[in-house]
Design a protein around this motif. Structure first.
Motif, PDB file in Angstrom:
ATOM      1  N   ASP A  87       0.842  -1.195   0.000  1.00 42.21           N
ATOM      2  CA  ASP A  87       0.000   0.000   0.000  1.00 42.21           C
ATOM      3  C   ASP A  87       0.879   1.246   0.000  1.00 42.21           C
ATOM      4  O   ASP A  87       2.094   1.168  -0.208  1.00 42.21           O
ATOM      5  N   GLY A  88       0.274   2.406   0.248  1.00 40.06           N
ATOM      6  CA  GLY A  88       1.012   3.662   0.173  1.00 40.06           C
ATOM      7  C   GLY A  88       2.080   3.824   1.227  1.00 40.06           C
ATOM      8  O   GLY A  88       2.966   4.673   1.090  1.00 40.06           O
ATOM      9  N   GLU A 135      -3.618   3.494   3.222  1.00 38.42           N
ATOM     10  CA  GLU A 135      -4.386   3.465   1.967  1.00 38.42           C
ATOM     11  C   GLU A 135      -3.522   3.002   0.807  1.00 38.42           C
ATOM     12  O   GLU A 135      -2.305   3.117   0.835  1.00 38.42           O
ATOM     13  N   SER A 136      -4.192   2.501  -0.233  1.00 38.72           N
ATOM     14  CA  SER A 136      -3.508   2.125  -1.465  1.00 38.72           C
ATOM     15  C   SER A 136      -3.783   3.181  -2.534  1.00 38.72           C
ATOM     16  O   SER A 136      -4.570   4.102  -2.321  1.00 38.72           O
ATOM     17  N   SER A 137      -3.163   3.016  -3.686  1.00 39.05           N
ATOM     18  CA  SER A 137      -3.349   3.988  -4.771  1.00 39.05           C
ATOM     19  C   SER A 137      -4.581   3.683  -5.609  1.00 39.05           C
ATOM     20  O   SER A 137      -4.841   4.381  -6.593  1.00 39.05           O
ATOM     21  N   ASP A 138      -5.352   2.658  -5.250  1.00 37.88           N
ATOM     22  CA  ASP A 138      -6.581   2.343  -5.979  1.00 37.88           C
ATOM     23  C   ASP A 138      -7.595   3.468  -5.750  1.00 37.88           C
ATOM     24  O   ASP A 138      -7.847   3.869  -4.615  1.00 37.88           O
ATOM     25  N   ASP A 139      -8.168   3.994  -6.829  1.00 38.55           N
ATOM     26  CA  ASP A 139      -9.088   5.132  -6.718  1.00 38.55           C
ATOM     27  C   ASP A 139     -10.556   4.721  -6.806  1.00 38.55           C
ATOM     28  O   ASP A 139     -11.434   5.573  -6.995  1.00 38.55           O
ATOM     29  N   GLU A 194      -1.118   8.072  -2.548  1.00 35.92           N
ATOM     30  CA  GLU A 194      -2.328   7.275  -2.372  1.00 35.92           C
ATOM     31  C   GLU A 194      -3.536   8.145  -2.030  1.00 35.92           C
ATOM     32  O   GLU A 194      -4.686   7.726  -2.207  1.00 35.92           O
ATOM     33  N   ARG A 195      -3.305   9.351  -1.523  1.00 38.12           N
ATOM     34  CA  ARG A 195      -4.399  10.294  -1.234  1.00 38.12           C
ATOM     35  C   ARG A 195      -4.714  11.137  -2.464  1.00 38.12           C
ATOM     36  O   ARG A 195      -5.869  11.317  -2.838  1.00 38.12           O
ATOM     37  N   THR A 232      -4.222  10.597  -5.610  1.00 43.44           N
ATOM     38  CA  THR A 232      -4.837   9.898  -6.740  1.00 43.44           C
ATOM     39  C   THR A 232      -6.357   9.870  -6.616  1.00 43.44           C
ATOM     40  O   THR A 232      -7.068   9.875  -7.622  1.00 43.44           O
TER      41      THR A 232
END
Length: 617
Positions: A78-79, A527-531, A554-555, A557
């Motif tokens: 993750d981030g 958090e991850s970079s998945d939006d 990660e935020r 994005t």
């Protein structure tokens, strides 16, 4: 020029025309549907490549719909460089396996900056085990259970996942019972080994000068013991990740954005004509317990741009405020002045020291009083020509569960300054009176202090949201009990974590809407970079989104995805306008009457002016 040189370039050669004519005769003799005849006629003057493409598109509509053939789980980062789960969905399309999409889901664990090394190592091992188990479940049983299902059948997919999870819960329960029975069977029960009970404690001796029956003049009600932490089954994040991946797969295959798919789940009867971008809750500074200063109460100071601004305008305004915060931190401290006593005995004249970037994407700043960060934002807004309460409002993530000192039974709001739960109500009321631009308090108490939640809601419910985040129960428990009124609050922070499926998110937001509360869609701390969370928030129609600050990839994005969705809705003419912020202080009788009548009570006057306020002076 040849015989048909004038037609060269705009029609096929004679040989191709002859072949097509023969094909037409063949299909007529074999009773081919008229639609196919028309199709061949329509392609008569097309180039060969165009003919094949046209026919391929036509026959693809008659082919079997895509079905799930494989689900793949992987361990990624993750981030923060911590383990996270990635899920990929493969579908069979026209007899070929194709990778359609992937999602990444971070774990539910909170991020602690100052943790005892032993506890940090234990949590690290637990986090890694959760991801490892989830990967195993996805690659073994779940991929077999979902094979052959149509991705658009979200309810069927989620039911399969729910059944799988219930079986795992039962297996875990039976395993623990077996372990407990084995432990009990090994405990020695011989009378000689039974330890005698300790002697009774003698009564306290009477002190000199103390009268019989005399009690302490100041007796405080003991605090409620903390509720047991809700158990999280190791590997449960596989359910939430796979459910999201299937929803995204369905959206990709239908050439629709994910938020359209989620909106169709939320409104199965009729797709809404307009979709709105939830109001942004953007974290600007963090000065809570993990910061070096004495102030503990304010884990996040959050800004909410005016509803009349676009998301991009609101973020641009907050970026300018953040720049001014950075300049203020970099300024050398002024000469020491005579100290003035502030709230909770702090010193107003004390200068903030420095700032570092929090894992939440905002600056961690050293402060010693509650007023200091609020006065900082107030002063910056005044310098920029912005007005708190008009151009933007504030919210505070109090994270009260992190402040309780159980040895004293009080909240340590400032280092060395303790307040009981009743005194905390007075503190919040006084704070809102001094800074009316604060329109939301997140987790002002522990979940166990239900009496104080009631008191604060009754005192401030008509002008400030009291929102339960960590103080709320998990989504699965809320849905199981069907009750979101404990603790009594204006709304809930909901997160897509653990075994929460798409159907669960739809159900919990429907429940929140039916109780006339507000939903805040939040991200996890690691958090991850998945939006995808942005699409979920838009499709579910929540009131607020809370993704942290305007730093860390990660935020950021997610904010960029907000801009993209907003532009798409504007271009398609389906962007709905955000309503003005209003507060409804409903009691249980009002809720029951509104539910029976099927209508809402008259809303109070909006706290914002009805005209749109520009983002800059």
């Amino acid at each position: 020029m040849g015989e048909d040189g004038g037609r060269r370039g705009c029609g096929p050669p004679r040989e191709l025309q002859k072949l097509k004519q023969q094909a037409l005769e063949y299909y007529r003799e074999n009773d081919v549907p008229r639609r196919l005849e028309e199709l061949l006629n329509a392609t008569f003057y097309l180039q060969p490549a165009d003919v094949y493409g046209h026919l391929a598109n036509y026959f693809s509509k008659l082919a079997k719909p895509p079905t799930i053939c494989k689900v793949v789980g992987k361990k990624v980062l993750d981030g923060l460089g911590l383990p996270a789960l990635q899920v990929e969905i493969f579908c069979t399309i026209q007899n070929f396996s194709k990778n359609i999409c992937s999602v990444v889901m971070a774990t539910h664990f909170e991020v602690h900056d100052n943790t005892v090394p032993e506890l940090a190592e234990a949590e690290e091992a637990e986090r890694a085990d959760a991801v490892r188990t989830a990967v195993q479940w996805v690659n073994e049983t779940i991929t077999q259970e979902l094979r052959g299902l149509v991705p658009s059948s979200q309810a069927e997919v989620d039911q399969v996942l729910r059944t799988f999870f219930e079986n795992k819960v039962q297996e875990d329960k039976e395993r623990k019972e077996l372990e407990k029975s084995l432990e009990d069977s090994t405990v020695p029960t011989l009378p000689s080994l039974i330890v005698p009970p300790p002697p009774p404690t003698p009564p306290p001796s009477k002190k000199k000068g103390q009268k019989l029956g005399m009690k302490r003049s100041l007796t405080e009600k003991p605090i409620a013991a903390p509720e047991p932490v809700e158990p999280v089954l190791c590997g449960s994040m596989a359910m939430g990740a796979v459910s999201l991946a299937v929803a995204k797969t369905s959206a990709v295959l239908s050439s629709n954005p994910l938020y359209v798919k989620i909106a169709s789940l939320k409104h199965p009867q009729e797709q809404p004509a307009k979709l709105t971008i939830p109001l942004l809750m953007v974290s600007l500074v963090s000065c809570g317990k993990s910061s070096p200063g004495k102030l503990n109460l304010m884990k996040e100071l959050i800004c909410i741009p005016h509803p009349g601004l676009s998301a991009k305008q609101g973020v641009e305004m907050l970026m300018e405020i953040q720049k001014q915060i950075n300049k203020t931190i970099e300024m050398p401290p002024p000469p020491k002045a005579e100290a003035k006593k502030g709230h909770n005995g702090g010193k107003r004249g004390q200068q903030l020291i420095t700032g570092k970037m929090s894992h939440l994407g905002c600056l961690t700043i050293t402060y010693d009083t509650i007023e200091q960060p609020l006065l900082l934002i107030q002063g910056i807004c005044a310098n920029l020509g912005l007005e708190l309460g008009t151009n933007l409002h504030l919210a505070i993530n109090c994270a009260a569960h992190e402040l309780m000192d159980y040895s004293k039974g009080k909240y340590e709001v400032v280092m060395g300054t303790y307040k009981n739960a009743a005194e905390m109500v007075d503190l919040y009321v006084d704070l809102i009176n001094k800074f009316p631009a604060i329109i939301a308090l997140i987790d002002p108490f522990r979940k166990e202090d239900s009496e104080q939640w009631d008191s604060l809601y009754n005192a401030l419910g008509s002008r400030c949201y009291t929102i339960a985040g960590s103080a709320s129960k998990s989504i699965s428990r809320l849905l199981q009990e069907g009750n979101i009124s404990t603790p009594k609050s204006s709304g809930l922070v909901i997160k897509h974590t653990n075994q929460t499926t798409m159907c669960d998110l739809v159900e919990i937001t429907n429940l929140i809407d039916s109780k006339r509360r507000v939903a805040v869609f939040g991200s996890t701390e690691g958090e991850s970079s998945d939006d995808s969370l942005v699409d979920l928030a838009v499709g579910l129609g929540v009131r607020f989104i809370k993704f942290g600050g305007l730093s860390r990839g990660e935020r950021v994005t997610k904010y960029n995805r907000v801009f993209t969705v907003e532009e798409e809705l504007v271009q398609s003419g389906t962007l709905g306008l955000n309503e003005e912020l209003t507060f409804s202080n409903l009691n249980e009788e009002d809720e029951a009457a509104a539910a029976l009548a099927g209508e809402l009570p008259e809303p109070p006057e909006p706290i914002f002016p009805t005209e749109v306020v520009e983002a800059s002076a």
